[in-house]
Motif scaffolding. Sequence first.
Motif, PDB file in Angstrom:
ATOM      1  N   ARG A  16       7.959   1.226  -9.624  1.00  0.00           N
ATOM      2  CA  ARG A  16       9.116   1.127  -8.743  1.00  0.00           C
ATOM      3  C   ARG A  16       9.856   2.461  -8.754  1.00  0.00           C
ATOM      4  O   ARG A  16      10.202   2.988  -9.811  1.00  0.00           O
ATOM      5  N   GLY A  17      10.108   3.021  -7.575  1.00  0.00           N
ATOM      6  CA  GLY A  17      10.774   4.321  -7.466  1.00  0.00           C
ATOM      7  C   GLY A  17      12.212   4.299  -7.948  1.00  0.00           C
ATOM      8  O   GLY A  17      12.640   5.167  -8.700  1.00  0.00           O
ATOM      9  N   ARG A  18      12.957   3.319  -7.512  1.00  0.00           N
ATOM     10  CA  ARG A  18      14.338   3.167  -7.957  1.00  0.00           C
ATOM     11  C   ARG A  18      14.375   2.165  -9.092  1.00  0.00           C
ATOM     12  O   ARG A  18      13.787   1.093  -8.994  1.00  0.00           O
ATOM     13  N   PRO A  19      15.062   2.484 -10.151  1.00  0.00           N
ATOM     14  CA  PRO A  19      15.116   1.521 -11.256  1.00  0.00           C
ATOM     15  C   PRO A  19      15.977   0.308 -10.894  1.00  0.00           C
ATOM     16  O   PRO A  19      16.918   0.416 -10.103  1.00  0.00           O
ATOM     17  N   THR A  20      15.652  -0.833 -11.472  1.00  0.00           N
ATOM     18  CA  THR A  20      16.528  -1.989 -11.353  1.00  0.00           C
ATOM     19  C   THR A  20      17.785  -1.691 -12.174  1.00  0.00           C
ATOM     20  O   THR A  20      17.838  -0.720 -12.922  1.00  0.00           O
ATOM     21  N   ARG A  64       0.823  -1.214   0.000  1.00  0.00           N
ATOM     22  CA  ARG A  64       0.000   0.000   0.000  1.00  0.00           C
ATOM     23  C   ARG A  64       0.857   1.265   0.000  1.00  0.00           C
ATOM     24  O   ARG A  64       0.495   2.264  -0.588  1.00  0.00           O
ATOM     25  N   LYS A  65       1.999   1.187   0.660  1.00  0.00           N
ATOM     26  CA  LYS A  65       2.879   2.350   0.718  1.00  0.00           C
ATOM     27  C   LYS A  65       3.464   2.602  -0.677  1.00  0.00           C
ATOM     28  O   LYS A  65       4.066   1.722  -1.273  1.00  0.00           O
ATOM     29  N   GLY A  66       3.259   3.791  -1.186  1.00  0.00           N
ATOM     30  CA  GLY A  66       3.796   4.152  -2.489  1.00  0.00           C
ATOM     31  C   GLY A  66       2.885   3.826  -3.659  1.00  0.00           C
ATOM     32  O   GLY A  66       3.198   4.170  -4.787  1.00  0.00           O
ATOM     33  N   SER A  67       1.762   3.159  -3.389  1.00  0.00           N
ATOM     34  CA  SER A  67       0.854   2.839  -4.496  1.00  0.00           C
ATOM     35  C   SER A  67      -0.166   3.960  -4.655  1.00  0.00           C
ATOM     36  O   SER A  67      -0.412   4.747  -3.738  1.00  0.00           O
ATOM     37  N   ARG A  68      -0.728   4.030  -5.840  1.00  0.00           N
ATOM     38  CA  ARG A  68      -1.725   5.058  -6.150  1.00  0.00           C
ATOM     39  C   ARG A  68      -3.034   4.388  -6.506  1.00  0.00           C
ATOM     40  O   ARG A  68      -3.054   3.320  -7.114  1.00  0.00           O
ATOM     41  N   ARG A  69      -4.111   5.014  -6.153  1.00  0.00           N
ATOM     42  CA  ARG A  69      -5.444   4.479  -6.430  1.00  0.00           C
ATOM     43  C   ARG A  69      -5.955   5.075  -7.743  1.00  0.00           C
ATOM     44  O   ARG A  69      -5.739   6.251  -8.027  1.00  0.00           O
ATOM     45  N   PRO A 117      11.882   4.277 -21.297  1.00  0.00           N
ATOM     46  CA  PRO A 117      12.843   3.982 -20.236  1.00  0.00           C
ATOM     47  C   PRO A 117      12.284   4.439 -18.884  1.00  0.00           C
ATOM     48  O   PRO A 117      11.393   5.291 -18.828  1.00  0.00           O
ATOM     49  N   HIS A 118      12.816   3.884 -17.825  1.00  0.00           N
ATOM     50  CA  HIS A 118      12.401   4.295 -16.478  1.00  0.00           C
ATOM     51  C   HIS A 118      12.718   5.783 -16.315  1.00  0.00           C
ATOM     52  O   HIS A 118      13.798   6.237 -16.709  1.00  0.00           O
ATOM     53  N   PRO A 119      11.818   6.569 -15.732  1.00  0.00           N
ATOM     54  CA  PRO A 119      12.069   8.004 -15.585  1.00  0.00           C
ATOM     55  C   PRO A 119      13.327   8.336 -14.776  1.00  0.00           C
ATOM     56  O   PRO A 119      13.915   9.396 -14.958  1.00  0.00           O
TER      57      PRO A 119
END
Length: 109
Positions: free
Chosen positions: A23-27, A5-10, A58-60
């Motif tokens: 994912r906030g940090r890219p792999t 739930r933490k970091g997710s958006r509805r 690409p990941h932002p």
Amino acid sequence: MAIGRKGSRRIVVDGTAYRWRLRGRPTYSHGLCWSPCTYAVEHADTSGATLVVTTNQPHPSNWVGAPGVAVLPSDVSVAITSALAQGWNPTSPGSPFHLDQSDGFGSRP
């Protein structure tokens, strides 16, 4: 696989509530732009199969300075609608449903 739930958006699509998370940090692979950005979606109230969407961007937060485009709620809505049309059932347990929208990712200069 459940989305925390933490970091997710509805988001609400056609009257049904979902939660999605990028994912906030890219792999490592995403950070070097070897693979496109992915995000996950699940039903907000009932556990079931998770939708994993592979974008063509690409990941932002990539590390090589490639122009990454933010994943917008409108993009998530389109992906959910497309996945539902292709057979994703978010309230039934099962393996993650993969929606590949990565056409054209590797063809960039």
